[in-house]
Motif scaffolding. Structure first.
Motif, short mmCIF file in Angstrom:
data_model
loop_
_atom_site.label_atom_id
_atom_site.label_comp_id
_atom_site.label_asym_id
_atom_site.label_seq_id
_atom_site.Cartn_x
_atom_site.Cartn_y
_atom_site.Cartn_z
N GLN A 163 0.83 -1.21 0.00
CA GLN A 163 0.00 0.00 0.00
C GLN A 163 0.86 1.26 0.00
O GLN A 163 0.58 2.22 -0.72
CB GLN A 163 -0.91 0.01 1.23
CG GLN A 163 -1.87 1.18 1.20
CD GLN A 163 -2.74 1.25 2.45
OE1 GLN A 163 -2.95 0.25 3.14
NE2 GLN A 163 -3.24 2.43 2.74
N THR A 166 2.14 1.82 -3.44
CA THR A 166 1.08 2.34 -4.31
C THR A 166 0.89 3.85 -4.10
O THR A 166 0.73 4.60 -5.06
CB THR A 166 -0.25 1.60 -4.01
OG1 THR A 166 -0.05 0.21 -4.23
CG2 THR A 166 -1.37 2.10 -4.89
N GLU A 167 0.94 4.26 -2.85
CA GLU A 167 0.74 5.69 -2.55
C GLU A 167 1.92 6.53 -3.07
O GLU A 167 1.72 7.62 -3.60
CB GLU A 167 0.55 5.88 -1.04
CG GLU A 167 -0.77 5.28 -0.57
CD GLU A 167 -0.94 5.23 0.94
OE1 GLU A 167 -1.97 4.74 1.40
OE2 GLU A 167 -0.02 5.68 1.67
N LYS A 169 3.82 5.71 -5.62
CA LYS A 169 3.70 5.71 -7.09
C LYS A 169 2.69 6.77 -7.54
O LYS A 169 2.90 7.47 -8.55
CB LYS A 169 3.19 4.34 -7.58
CG LYS A 169 4.28 3.29 -7.78
CD LYS A 169 3.67 2.08 -8.50
CE LYS A 169 4.47 0.81 -8.27
NZ LYS A 169 5.85 0.83 -8.77
N LYS A 170 1.62 6.88 -6.78
CA LYS A 170 0.57 7.86 -7.09
C LYS A 170 1.16 9.28 -7.07
O LYS A 170 0.89 10.10 -7.95
CB LYS A 170 -0.54 7.72 -6.03
CG LYS A 170 -1.83 8.35 -6.37
CD LYS A 170 -2.96 7.84 -5.46
CE LYS A 170 -2.84 8.36 -4.04
NZ LYS A 170 -3.97 7.98 -3.16
N GLU A 206 10.76 4.32 -5.52
CA GLU A 206 9.64 4.93 -6.25
C GLU A 206 9.92 6.37 -6.67
O GLU A 206 9.01 7.09 -7.05
CB GLU A 206 8.36 4.84 -5.42
CG GLU A 206 7.92 3.42 -5.10
CD GLU A 206 7.76 2.53 -6.34
OE1 GLU A 206 7.44 3.08 -7.42
OE2 GLU A 206 7.98 1.31 -6.22
#
Ligand SMILES: *Cc1c(COP(=O)(O)O)cnc(C)c1O
Length: 221
Positions: A163, A166-167, A169-170, A206
């Motif tokens: 998670q 993912t954050e 990457k966002k 990232e």
């Protein structure tokens, strides 16, 4: 327990080129900052205006100070004379005040727009759509004493590394979109401030260019 200087040297030796380490010294005494400084560390981050103002008088002048906490517009004047980076810009009101106070001090302050990427219900930071709207609307070049250098974010408080990734990457995708839309000819817009003690390795993978590390250097608070 390892010492502050050992922690600094270990962290620095593992950092890829181009990633800046900000040592987060909030709640720690000036003597702890001095120890890190003596080990070669120059970038330090603080969260509280009064604490920063009190501390910096006991420390070398060539420290690069990063204000990383929530900043109220009416307190900008206390730090504008010496702070180099402000990571938590989240409104036009705050940015305008930073520009005004930087101008008074004949300085240029590097600013990062804080974006809310985690799941916590916090009122701090722009939403994704909000920051796009902000960049489309505000005429940054008219603000002569600030430099918009990129984005800052904090991942959710979780041990789910998927998670967190993912954050991050966002935020990186959002950075790329803003860069190519609003900052194409602005080479200063190049920084992504993500990663703390628990997640800086993921952040670097990232695309982080600034990590903000406290407890892994200075011990728990
Ligand atoms: C305290 C703080 C950090 C450092 O946190 P650690 O977990 O101690 O590394 C980084 N960024 C912000 C915004 C903070 O408030």
């Amino acid at each position: 327990m390892t010492s502050i200087s050992e922690n600094i040297l270990k962290l620095k030796s593992a950092l890829p080129a181009g990633v800046r380490l900000v040592a987060v010294s909030k709640t720690k005494p000036a003597s702890a900052v001095q120890e890190a400084y003596d080990a070669g560390q120059r970038d330090f981050g603080e969260n509280y205006v009064q604490e920063l103002v009190d501390k910096k008088d006991h420390l070398p002048d060539d420290i690069i100070w990063h204000f990383i906490g929530h900043l109220q517009s009416n307190k900008v004047k206390y730090i504008a004379g010496f702070v180099d980076w402000i990571h938590g810009v989240e409104s036009e009101k705050l940015l305008t005040e930073i520009n005004k106070q930087a101008l008074k001090n004949n300085r240029i302050i590097n600013c990062l727009l804080q974006v809310h990427i985690g799941q916590e219900d916090t009122k701090f930071g722009f939403g994704e759509e909000e920051v796009k709207e902000f960049c489309s609307r505000v005429n940054f070049s008219a603000m002569t004493n600030i430099r918009i250098c990129g984005l800052m974010g904090m991942a959710s408080f979780t041990d789910d590394s998927g998670q967190i990734r993912t954050e991050f990457k966002k935020l990186k995708n959002l950075f790329d979109e803003l860069k190519s839309t609003y900052f194409v000819n602005n080479s200063a817009f190049s920084e992504i401030s993500i990663g703390m003690s628990s997640d800086y390795t993921i952040a670097i993978e990232e695309g982080s260019s600034i990590i903000r590390v406290g407890s892994s250097i200075f011990g728990s608070r």
